[in-house]
Design a protein around this motif. Structure first.
Motif, PDB file in Angstrom:
ATOM      1  N   GLN A  28       0.834  -1.207   0.000  1.00 35.74           N
ATOM      2  CA  GLN A  28       0.000   0.000   0.000  1.00 35.74           C
ATOM      3  C   GLN A  28       0.867   1.254   0.000  1.00 35.74           C
ATOM      4  O   GLN A  28       0.573   2.232  -0.711  1.00 35.74           O
ATOM      5  CB  GLN A  28      -0.917  -0.018   1.218  1.00 35.74           C
ATOM      6  N   ARG A  29       1.938   1.251   0.794  1.00 31.91           N
ATOM      7  CA  ARG A  29       2.844   2.419   0.813  1.00 31.91           C
ATOM      8  C   ARG A  29       3.484   2.621  -0.557  1.00 31.91           C
ATOM      9  O   ARG A  29       3.654   3.767  -1.013  1.00 31.91           O
ATOM     10  CB  ARG A  29       3.919   2.234   1.887  1.00 31.91           C
ATOM     11  N   GLN A  30       3.834   1.511  -1.216  1.00 31.74           N
ATOM     12  CA  GLN A  30       4.451   1.648  -2.531  1.00 31.74           C
ATOM     13  C   GLN A  30       3.457   2.224  -3.535  1.00 31.74           C
ATOM     14  O   GLN A  30       3.831   3.025  -4.407  1.00 31.74           O
ATOM     15  CB  GLN A  30       4.952   0.275  -2.992  1.00 31.74           C
ATOM     16  N   ARG A  31       2.193   1.872  -3.424  1.00 29.37           N
ATOM     17  CA  ARG A  31       1.170   2.437  -4.316  1.00 29.37           C
ATOM     18  C   ARG A  31       1.000   3.939  -4.065  1.00 29.37           C
ATOM     19  O   ARG A  31       0.781   4.716  -5.005  1.00 29.37           O
ATOM     20  CB  ARG A  31      -0.158   1.701  -4.133  1.00 29.37           C
ATOM     21  N   VAL A  32       1.082   4.341  -2.793  1.00 31.31           N
ATOM     22  CA  VAL A  32       1.003   5.769  -2.474  1.00 31.31           C
ATOM     23  C   VAL A  32       2.176   6.511  -3.103  1.00 31.31           C
ATOM     24  O   VAL A  32       2.020   7.600  -3.667  1.00 31.31           O
ATOM     25  CB  VAL A  32       0.969   5.979  -0.948  1.00 31.31           C
ATOM     26  N   MET A  33       3.381   5.920  -3.033  1.00 30.96           N
ATOM     27  CA  MET A  33       4.555   6.543  -3.645  1.00 30.96           C
ATOM     28  C   MET A  33       4.369   6.693  -5.152  1.00 30.96           C
ATOM     29  O   MET A  33       4.720   7.724  -5.737  1.00 30.96           O
ATOM     30  CB  MET A  33       5.801   5.695  -3.365  1.00 30.96           C
ATOM     31  N   ILE A  34       3.818   5.667  -5.791  1.00 30.97           N
ATOM     32  CA  ILE A  34       3.591   5.731  -7.239  1.00 30.97           C
ATOM     33  C   ILE A  34       2.553   6.804  -7.557  1.00 30.97           C
ATOM     34  O   ILE A  34       2.698   7.564  -8.525  1.00 30.97           O
ATOM     35  CB  ILE A  34       3.153   4.356  -7.776  1.00 30.97           C
ATOM     36  N   ALA A  35       1.504   6.902  -6.723  1.00 29.48           N
ATOM     37  CA  ALA A  35       0.486   7.940  -6.927  1.00 29.48           C
ATOM     38  C   ALA A  35       1.102   9.329  -6.835  1.00 29.48           C
ATOM     39  O   ALA A  35       0.780  10.219  -7.637  1.00 29.48           O
ATOM     40  CB  ALA A  35      -0.635   7.783  -5.909  1.00 29.48           C
ATOM     41  N   MET A  36       1.993   9.541  -5.853  1.00 27.22           N
ATOM     42  CA  MET A  36       2.671  10.836  -5.711  1.00 27.22           C
ATOM     43  C   MET A  36       3.514  11.139  -6.941  1.00 27.22           C
ATOM     44  O   MET A  36       3.527  12.263  -7.452  1.00 27.22           O
ATOM     45  CB  MET A  36       3.557  10.840  -4.463  1.00 27.22           C
TER      46      MET A  36
END
Length: 541
Positions: free
Chosen positions: A160-168
């Motif tokens: 989930q954290r990695q998806r947030v990073m990709i979204a940013m």
């Protein structure tokens, strides 16, 4: 004209006799919409090259060579004005960093962190920024995105954290994305999802993708061209299919051949049980409202039973958030739990802190991130010796020094390096230090929590061989937690497959890998096989 042109890039840290050349004469180009992978061992210069593009190195400690040039869409970035770099960083070039937990601000919510990017580069604020943030989180496949907006990084799983990073990184719809080890700490199913996500988003936005990784399976599935680096230099470059099938440089040949091999130690049914758990539960309360009333529970571990025998390894696999690490912490009594836990035949689930302390020496853990678990203020000697002082195992300093030297030698480190600090070692060396810290206490049971996840293939193979050798000599019992199924197969004689806090399947390693019964286990194995596939049809641009 290529979107990105790097010419004769040289990066040196320090000055004079202490100067270290991290990157030497690296040149490459990246076309619009293309995927280029850079591979190599830890310390080869991959991440330094990527950070140089955005001029994020610690200047003036880092210095570029006089002939070095980095041109993005015709604009020279080395020595560019801060206003130019501000537009490029996060605007036209996005970056997904290797470890999202350390690159996300622990004090800010998901909405605020993505909102900062939208405000800076798009001028969006308030309700408009929040709506766009929700769109981005949905775009990267974050489940229940609306309820994740006000979550903090520690409340999310690794995937989930990695998806947030990709979204940013994608918030500004950049022309180019730099992904530095984007799937390092996530399991095979999440890896497959993230890689598919990156491909889909690349096609949607027409982005160029610079992929930094040590996982050769990812390179096979994602990139058309590959650069192989070692000791700061590019030793081989070319189409992925050609380089992987007919590697010319000896280093590339060794890198492609390096993977965990061998079989786990043969199990002995007569070996005594070292650790046993029956119906262990770890439930975390969900509190809401002004009065913080408990409205439910997160069932991190829900009725798990496991037994680990002397000289045996039990592997624990499953997706991020399945409860693997929480189970390991519960067995060591490092987190509260319900259920029966027995160590060396003695029930320990009801013991208090003082009663557990004499047993701590025999129960040890090697954490996933050795850099985060080793104090940067302590020398290697102090780190390894800390347990000796706590448990009073050395009579004097001379004996302590002898024990430290023996522990470092056993894990393949030079005792002369005992006075150095963690930041002076590579990832694989830091993991060896963490193993030495655990083994100096002569434990009976060791929890290994993703000990190879952040290491390149060749170092992974070394650590697996080391762990197997130490187990053989000391009859150690391991609980081996990992998302890397190749490593689990090389070490574990028994496997537990976890999902949502429960064990969905367990049994001998050969049975789980070769003839899984449950659909979830089959899906895990299928995802791993897809990542390992060498089929040239999987090579994409």
């Amino acid at each position: 004209m290529a979107l990105l042109e790097v010419r004769d890039l040289t990066v040196t840290f320090g000055e004079g006799e202490k100067a270290v050349a991290a990157v030497q004469g690296v040149s490459f180009a990246l076309e619009r919409g293309e995927t280029l992978a850079i591979v190599g061992e830890s310390g080869s210069g991959k991440s330094v090259t990527a950070l140089s593009i955005l001029q994020l190195l610690p200047y003036p400690v880092a210095a570029h060579g006089k002939a070095s040039s980095i041109r993005f869409d015709g604009q020279e970035l080395i020595g560019a004005a801060p206003s130019v770099l501000q537009q490029v960083r996060g605007g036209r070039i996005g970056m997904v960093f290797q470890e999202p937990m350390t690159s996300l601000n622990p004090l800010h919510t998901v909405a605020r962190q993505i909102g900062e990017t939208l405000l800076l580069h798009k001028g969006l604020a308030g309700a408009a920024a929040r709506a766009r943030t929700l769109e981005l989180l949905a775009l990267v496949g974050l489940q229940d995105a609306a309820n994740r907006l006000d979550a903090y990084p520690h409340q999310l799983s690794g995937g989930q954290r990695q998806r947030v990073m990709i979204a940013m990184a994608l918030a500004t719809e950049p022309d180019m994305l730099i992904a530095d080890e984007p799937t390092t700490a996530v399991d095979v199913t999440i890896q497959a999802q993230l890689l598919k996500l990156l491909r889909d988003l690349q096609a949607r936005f027409g982005m160029a993708l610079l992929l930094i990784t040590h996982d050769l399976g990812i390179v096979r599935n994602m990139a058309r061209r590959v650069l192989v680096m070692t000791r700061g230099e590019v030793v081989e470059e070319g189409p992925v299919e050609e380089v992987f099938r007919r590697p010319r440089h000896p280093y590339t040949q060794r890198l492609l051949a390096a993977e965990p091999k061998g079989d786990p130690l043969p199990p002995s049914p007569q070996a005594p049980e070292v650790m046993r758990a029956d119906a262990v539960k770890v439930w975390f309360p969900i509190r809401r409202g002004v009065m913080r009333r408990t409205v439910g529970h997160i069932k991190a571990v829900d009725g798990v039973s496991v037994a680990v025998r002397e000289g045996h390894t039990v592997g624990v696999v499953g997706e991020s958030g399945s409860g693997k690490t929480t189970l390991g912490l519960a067995l060591l009594r490092l987190t509260r739990s319900e259920g029966r836990i027995a160590f060396l035949g003695r029930p320990i689930d009801g013991l208090g802190w003082r009663e557990l302390r004499p047993l701590r020496r025999a129960m040890q853990i090697v954490f996933q991130d050795p850099y985060g678990s080793l104090s940067p203020r302590m020398s290697v000697a102090d780190i390894v010796a800390e347990g000796l002082g706590v448990h009073r195992l050395a009579r004097d300093r001379a004996e302590s020094r002898r024990m430290i030297e023996a522990a470092l030698t056993e894990v393949g480190l030079d005792p002369a390096s005992a006075g150095r600090y963690p930041h002076e070692f590579s990832g694989g060396q830091r993991q060896r230090i963490a193993i030495a810290r655990a083994l100096i206490l002569k434990p009976s049971f060791v929890v290994l929590d993703e000990p190879t996840s952040a290491l390149d293939m060749s170092v992974q193979a070394q650590i697996v061989d080391l762990l197997r050798d130490l187990q053989s000599r000391h009859r150690l019992a391991y609980l081996f937690i990992s998302h890397d199924l190749k490593v689990v197969r090389a070490l574990a004689d028994e496997v537990l497959v976890m999902r949502d806090g429960k064990v969905v399947e367990s049994g001998p390693s050969a049975q789980i890998f070769d003839a899984p019964r449950e659909d979830y286990t089959k899906a895990l194995m299928a995802a791993a096989l897809r990542l390992e596939a060498v089929d040239t049809g999987a090579v994409r641009s």
